[in-house]
Design a protein around this motif. Structure first.
Motif: not given
Length: 376
Positions: A255-257, A267-276, A278-287, A327-333
């Motif tokens: 999914i795209n978040v 930017g836009v990152v791709q993570i697995g479906s129903n990923a939490p 924290s997974r999206a923030i880590l996919a962006s390099g972290g804080v 868990p995140l959904r497709n299109g979340d910011v």
């Protein structure tokens, strides 16, 4: 004296017969265990479904041992076909056997006992409606080519690419982008119109979630033209159900978040479906060091167009579905805010920005020993 033993023996045998007819006391007190219940099987569509002709079907017809009656025709938009010597005939909604009988009745007006052959050489595209909790609900057209495989149009992934054949329920759900994070894999409903005009719509509900968790029979019914699939919304999903659904091929692969703010790679990152979260923030390099782990905003838009902003706290160790790691959904910011020190520093820099040219010019004049015009 002779008859007494015989009489006594008769009484003993009668007593034995009476005892044999009695129910033993031990057997009466022993309770029989009921056999374990058989696993409930889902209601499947009947296997007696007959293919019915509609616009787009290609037919070939001929009459046995009579030349000039061979024809390859297509069912027109009004449901008719044009045959030699017979002209226009209505076949919409008829099975192949019913259409053959109607053609035979037409030729019987000027032929003696005609033997008509009718074959379907190319099926019309299968049109199915998918609604509910999927990423791309809508009406899908699945062309069936002569090799029996399902083609794809546009930029979607080809349905039936794993082996071809007639489209199934799972193929159509994958064509619609897969089940969203709020979809209930235990309630997939197949709606099929009645073959009789004006008849009631037939409904079949399938539970794939139990099959994936416990094993068992996984029905995958064929989809016919005019069918409709609805994915219901989960009422109160648990982590096990979310992870089971995300790991299956019912859910989208990614999914795209969008992650913005104080992260190393916004930017836009791709993570697995129903990923939490924290997974999206880590996919962006972290804080970054300018970011705040105490203030993370999750912006989400529902299907009705309403936007909600939820303030969270970044915790990589939080479990899935917790208050700070949903868990995140497709299109979340996801917006990672600045920390308090960064906000104060940026505020001072913004306040001093209008005076920067003056301060820089005064510094140059002082170095050159020229009057600056600014008092100490």
């Amino acid at each position: 004296m002779v008859s007494a033993p015989a009489l006594l023996g008769g009484e003993v045998k009668a007593e034995e017969r009476i005892n044999w007819l009695k129910t033993p006391v031990a057997a009466a007190s022993r309770s029989l265990q009921a056999p374990p219940p058989l696993p409930s099987q889902p209601s499947l569509p009947p296997q007696t479904y007959r293919y019915r002709l509609a616009p787009g079907d290609r037919l070939v017809t001929s009459v046995f041992k009579i030349e000039g009656y061979e024809a390859q025709v297509q069912v027109l938009s009004d449901g008719t076909i044009n045959l030699p010597r017979l002209g226009t005939i209505q076949v919409w909604g008829l099975t192949l056997e019913e259409a053959r009988q109607r053609i035979t009745a037409g030729y019987s007006q000027f032929l003696r006992r005609p033997l008509v052959y009718l074959d379907l050489v190319e099926q019309r595209p299968v049109r199915v409606t998918v609604t509910g909790q999927v990423l791309r609900p809508g009406v899908f057209t699945l062309p069936v080519n002569s090799q029996g495989s399902i083609g794809a149009s546009g930029d979607s992934t080809a349905v039936g690419a794993d082996g071809g054949g007639w489209p199934t329920m799972i193929d159509v759900i994958q064509k619609a982008g897969g089940i969203s994070a709020t979809g209930d894999l235990a309630r997939l409903e197949l709606l099929r119109p009645s073959p009789i005009p004006g008849g009631p719509t037939q409904s079949y509900v399938f539970d794939y979630l139990t099959v994936l968790k416990d094993g068992g029979f996984a029905p995958n019914p064929l989809i016919y033209d005019g069918d409709s699939i609805r994915v219901h919304k989960a009422t109160s999903p648990v982590n096990v159900d979310l992870l089971t659904t995300a790991a299956s091929n019912f859910a989208p692969a990614v999914i795209n978040v969008q992650v913005v703010g104080e992260v190393f790679a916004p930017g836009v990152v791709q993570i697995g479906s129903n990923a939490p979260l924290s997974r999206a923030i880590l996919a962006s390099g972290g804080v970054t060091r300018r970011g705040s782990v105490k203030r993370v905003d999750l912006i989400r838009m529902d299907i009705e167009g309403r936007t909600t902003v939820k303030q969270l706290r970044y915790d990589p160790n939080a479990v899935l579905s917790s208050a700070n790691n949903p868990p995140l959904r497709n299109g979340d910011v996801v917006v990672v805010d600045r920390n308090t020190l960064t906000k104060a520093t940026d505020g001072m820099n913004d306040a001093m920005q209008p005076l920067t040219p003056i301060v820089n010019a005064a510094s140059v004049f002082r170095l050159l020993g020229l009057p600056t015009g600014v008092s100490n």
